[in-house]
Design an enzyme around this catalytic site. Structure first.
Site, PDB file in Angstrom:
ATOM      1  CB  SER A   1      -8.588  38.096  10.910  1.00 11.59           C
ATOM      2  OG  SER A   1      -8.479  39.407  10.395  1.00 11.59           O
TER       3      SER A   1
ATOM      4  CE  LYS B   1      -1.188  37.870  12.900  1.00 11.68           C
ATOM      5  NZ  LYS B   1      -0.156  37.393  11.954  1.00 11.68           N
TER       6      LYS B   1
END
Length: 321
Positions: free
Chosen positions: A307, A51
């Site tokens: 992720s 992110k």
């Protein structure tokens, strides 16, 4: 629009900011699976997920006046930490709206990065509405979790790295599998990958009860999930694909896997035991998709992007038991 040039520019902007996370593999695991599995380990990224790539690129695109007014974001945790860390690096004040039941590690880390954490009840509150209200009252810029082209371009640098790492290995991947929530990461990743490796298929992966992307791709239009479900994959549970992300993903994705939660936990165990990688459930859905579709992938080369790795230790130990 999102273009490859935007992703290349983001890569230059992020060159000395983010970690170039490795592609990991285990020969023993490959032999057992019958296909080559390469893990793009974004769980080893700063803040424990991809992110920060998009958050930094978004905030860096703001002018001086906008930065002085600060930024506001809403997130269950990974986007929160990415925005907090990126804002801290640029001396920008950040307010983050987070659910009160978010994993403690995500709440604590967001605050430690210097952001003001504002909690709400996930069952009764609207995080986007709360964040928009703060932005209107303070003049802060809203940094959404996925529906923003600068954000997608930053996330797409993970895909550009995969392409470059495959080139360095002299390898052509048959498929890249990527977790999907709102679709920002996979929109950027697919744009970057297909510009460099046009023959590689890009597949999304999501939990079975949050299969909005899979059903939307099949229908050719964005659809919402059936209400009333919960998931251990807290980082990627969205009700509907993004307005900006879905048109991109409709063009670039070859398909989407939906996975059962026991398969997600099994994937987390494999990552830990075979590669010594700690993954959060939402981050491991890509590996779960690969492992649970073993028969269809025989002889292929698969890249699975993990992720994130922001998981509470108590929960992780319980799942590994």
């Amino acid at each position: 629009m999102l273009t490859f040039d935007m992703i290349a520019q983001a890569a230059e902007r992020l060159r000395d900011v983010v970690i170039r996370t490795p592609l990991l593999e285990s020969p023993l695991l490959n032999n057992a699976l019958g296909f080559r599995l390469l893990i793009k380990s974004e769980c080893l990224q700063k803040t424990g997920s991809f992110k920060i790539r998009g958050a930094y690129n978004k905030i860096a695109s703001l002018d001086e006046g906008q930065r002085k007014a600060g930024v506001v974001a809403y997130s269950s945790g990974n986007h929160a930490q990415g925005v907090a860390a990126a804002a801290s690096a640029m001396g920008v004040a950040a307010k983050i709206v987070m659910p009160s039941d978010a994993p403690r590690i995500k709440l604590d880390n967001t605050a430690q990065w210097g952001a003001e954490v504002i909690t709400y009840d996930r069952q009764t509150g609207d995080r986007a509405e709360i964040a928009r209200d703060i932005a209107e009252k303070t003049g802060a810029t809203l940094v959404p979790p996925y529906d923003d082209y600068h954000l997608m371009a930053g996330q797409g640098t993970a895909g550009l790295e995969i392409a470059e790492q495959l080139d360095a290995l002299g390898v052509q991947a048959d498929k890249v599998i990527c977790p999907v929530g709102g679709g920002g990461l996979i929109a950027g990743l697919s744009t970057a990958m297909l510009a460099r490796h046009a023959d590689t298929e890009i597949w999304a992966a999501e939990p079975r009860n949050f299969d909005d992307t899979k059903r939307s791709l099949a229908a050719g239009t964005a659809l919402s999930i059936e209400p009333g479900h919960s998931s251990i994959c807290d980082s990627i549970v969205t009700a509907r694909p993004g307005k900006l992300t879905f048109p991109i993903n409709l063009k670039t994705l070859s398909g989407c896997y939906s996975v059962h939660e026991p398969d997600v936990v099994a994937a987390m165990r494999v990552l830990f035991t075979e590669l010594k990688v700690v993954a959060e459930p939402g981050g491991a859905v890509s590996v779960a998709a690969a492992l649970s579709n073993n028969d269809a992938l025989q002889g292929q080369t698969i890249v699975a992007l993990v992720s994130g790795g922001n998981v509470d230790m108590d929960s992780f130990l319980e799942w590994m038991a």
